[in-house]
Design a protein around this motif. Structure first.
Motif, PDB file in Angstrom:
ATOM      1  N   ILE A 278       1.064  -1.379   0.146  1.00  0.00           N
ATOM      2  CA  ILE A 278       0.067   0.180   0.126  1.00  0.00           C
ATOM      3  C   ILE A 278       0.866   1.317   0.024  1.00  0.00           C
ATOM      4  N   ARG A 279       1.827   1.266   0.928  1.00  0.00           N
ATOM      5  CA  ARG A 279       3.000   2.306   0.720  1.00  0.00           C
ATOM      6  C   ARG A 279       3.412   2.799  -0.687  1.00  0.00           C
ATOM      7  N   VAL A 280       4.060   1.514  -1.231  1.00  0.00           N
ATOM      8  CA  VAL A 280       4.444   1.929  -2.622  1.00  0.00           C
ATOM      9  C   VAL A 280       3.311   2.144  -3.544  1.00  0.00           C
ATOM     10  N   LEU A 281       2.297   1.746  -3.490  1.00  0.00           N
ATOM     11  CA  LEU A 281       1.197   2.067  -4.375  1.00  0.00           C
ATOM     12  C   LEU A 281       0.760   3.387  -4.074  1.00  0.00           C
ATOM     13  N   SER A 282       0.946   3.852  -3.020  1.00  0.00           N
ATOM     14  CA  SER A 282       0.764   5.435  -2.658  1.00  0.00           C
ATOM     15  C   SER A 282       1.812   6.491  -3.202  1.00  0.00           C
ATOM     16  N   GLY A 283       2.898   5.830  -3.750  1.00  0.00           N
ATOM     17  CA  GLY A 283       3.659   6.810  -4.320  1.00  0.00           C
ATOM     18  C   GLY A 283       5.193   6.847  -3.327  1.00  0.00           C
ATOM     19  N   GLU A 284       4.948   6.328  -2.137  1.00  0.00           N
ATOM     20  CA  GLU A 284       6.148   6.158  -1.330  1.00  0.00           C
ATOM     21  C   GLU A 284       7.269   5.166  -1.910  1.00  0.00           C
ATOM     22  N   ARG A 285       8.502   5.329  -1.452  1.00  0.00           N
ATOM     23  CA  ARG A 285       9.487   4.526  -1.659  1.00  0.00           C
ATOM     24  C   ARG A 285      10.315   4.018  -0.595  1.00  0.00           C
ATOM     25  N   PRO A 286       9.658   3.022   0.115  1.00  0.00           N
ATOM     26  CA  PRO A 286      10.306   2.872   1.652  1.00  0.00           C
ATOM     27  C   PRO A 286      11.506   1.983   1.592  1.00  0.00           C
ATOM     28  N   ILE A 287      12.464   2.452   2.278  1.00  0.00           N
ATOM     29  CA  ILE A 287      13.770   1.261   2.252  1.00  0.00           C
ATOM     30  C   ILE A 287      13.551   0.297   3.291  1.00  0.00           C
ATOM     31  N   LEU A 288      13.808  -0.967   3.076  1.00  0.00           N
ATOM     32  CA  LEU A 288      13.352  -1.906   3.947  1.00  0.00           C
ATOM     33  C   LEU A 288      14.540  -2.888   4.120  1.00  0.00           C
TER      34      LEU A 288
END
Length: 493
Positions: A90-100
């Motif tokens: 969901i974060r990625v689909l919302s436009g975020e690019r989280p470091i994992l």
């Protein structure tokens, strides 16, 4: 890093989302006619826009088109992956690019495989580095994400000698696949303008660095009517693309564009941009070329065009904020960045947002009598190389901007030698290749500094240089035993 669901929930509520009823978990909101859907994963309830799921997941696309009972329900329950993995999606689909971290990567791969979510797979590919490539390779192969597994295998092939745990951490079949892949090779082409066909011009040679034999060898030659002087040159999908360029004292523009296929060792022409231009920045990204700015008749341009390789068509996209030629560009984390100059002494980094088709300012830095001249990316860092004060072009200073923390730092030391400043650089794994006439110097990226790693021979040709990485078929390398000096006599340096 995503430490836990609780901390992520608090973060997510701050970024264009609203909580689902009664649980405080994130939900995406859209004006879509399809409405919203509640999805329960491991007892956690997510409220998500249906149209977003349809656009982003083969699983949901098939579900909503199937006519099954679940396609009309307002709430469904899913199994087979974790709530953390779905939250990352969901974060990625919302436009975020989280470091994992490692655990989050495994959860994300599991979710991406189950839901066939291409956007999440692309994000994982953009996160590949020497710390996680072995994990991603093994996990992606296990869950059947073949594109991600192949990308990780290519990365491993380039850095395998520097990876702790290689090769013993991989099963035999995965190890064999890596070893069969061709490595990335450092390639350079100098400034060339079309000359008489009967002249064997040394500047037409495209060369690659044989790191084992420690010498430059010829890969091929430019077409007779191609120009690399003030041209835009880039690599995409293991091909070289050349756009623009000039010839003659009056800078007559070359209205032809060329593509070199390394696999087939062949040149072809492709359509030129609708707006002819030279001194253009050319960037290859996800099946497209971007021709950014440039000049025409000695006038700087701010127009930008996008070429779709599959359809062989150019289209205008949003203009740069200002006219500019020779724009420094870099790609990091699947994003495109450029440097533009503002008087007095200010360099501004802009990001091109593909979805919005907009150039948005990201950060700026002001240094007396100094502007950014070259930019290269490593992980989520942008390294901007600039000349020293008072136009001292033999003094190269490097500033680092982290796109995750939005913080600037300066690298210690100066990068300079008597044969030219450091204004070309290419990244392979955690190694940065730089080259000039005197030497090819490899730097190891370690924390907030570059440490000299190896010295190789320089590229003995005058004028500007274009450098990039290509994967040369093993047969091609064996078939090109001659050095550039054997093909075209080189002048004394």
């Amino acid at each position: 890093m995503l430490e836990n669901l609780g901390e992520l929930d608090q973060h997510f509520l701050k970024v264009n989302c609203r909580p689902a009823t009664g649980n405080g978990l994130p939900a995406l909101h859209s004006a879509s006619e399809m409405g919203e859907l509640q999805i329960q994963v491991e007892g956690k309830l997510f409220t998500v826009d249906k149209s977003l799921l349809v656009r982003s997941s083969e699983y949901f696309r098939a579900l909503f088109e199937s006519g099954m009972r679940e396609s009309t329900q307002e709430e469904i329950q899913l199994h087979g992956f974790s709530s953390l993995g779905f939250l990352i999606l969901i974060r990625v689909l919302s436009g975020e690019r989280p470091i994992l971290d490692a655990d989050e990567i495994l959860c994300a791969i599991e979710c991406a495989a189950f839901l066939q979510a291409e956007a999440l797979v692309r994000h994982l590919k953009n996160l590949l580095n020497s710390d996680n490539c072995l994990l991603m390779y093994h996990a992606a192969a296990t869950f059947g994400l073949l594109d991600l597994a192949h990308g990780a295998a290519l990365y491993i092939r380039d850095v395998r000698h520097e990876l702790p745990g290689y090769p013993e951490s991989l099963p035999t079949d995965l190890l064999d696949y890596v070893e069969k892949l061709p490595p990335s090779t450092f390639v350079a082409v100098g400034a060339h303008t079309p000359t008489f066909e009967f002249l064997e011009d040394v500047s037409r040679a495209i060369c690659y660095l044989d790191e084992d034999e420690n010498r430059w060898l010829t890969l091929g030659c430019l077409p007779d009517n191609a120009s690399t002087f003030l041209a835009g040159i880039t690599s995409l999908d293991n091909k070289i693309y050349i756009v623009g360029g000039v010839h003659g004292a009056n800078k007559l523009i070359v209205d032809l564009s060329f593509c070199y296929d390394v696999e087939g060792d062949s040149w072809s022409q492709f359509p030129s941009p609708q707006q002819l231009r030279y001194d253009v920045a050319l960037v290859g990204h996800e099946g497209h070329l971007y021709a950014i700015g440039g000049e025409l008749n000695r006038v700087s341009l701010k127009s930008v065009e996008k070429y779709k390789v599959s359809s062989k068509t150019w289209d205008f996209v949003s203009d740069l904020p200002q006219p500019a030629a020779g724009v420094p560009c870099a790609k990091a984390m699947g994003r495109i960045f450029v440097c533009l100059w503002k008087p007095l002494d200010t360099t501004i980094i802009y990001e091109y947002h593909l979805e919005e088709d907009a150039w948005l300012p990201l950060t700026s830095i002001k240094r007396q009598q100094s502007y950014g001249h070259c930019m290269v990316a490593h992980r989520d860092n942008l390294y901007m190389m600039r000349n020293g004060p008072s136009d001292d072009f033999l003094r190269c200073i490097i500033e680092c901007f982290n796109i995750s923390t939005c913080q600037w730092t300066s690298l210690s030391g100066q990068f300079v030698n008597s044969k030219g400043a450091l204004f070309t650089a290419v990244v392979r794994g955690d190694t940065i290749f730089t080259v000039n006439k005197a030497l090819t110097l490899l730097y190891a990226v370690e924390g907030n500094m570059w440490k000299p790693k190896k010295e190789k021979p320089g590229f003995s040709k005058g004028g500007s240089l274009h450098t990039f990485l290509l994967r040369l078929p093993k047969g091609r390398q064996k078939a090109a035993p001659k050095s550039i000096g054997d093909v075209f006599p080189l002048p004394e340096v």
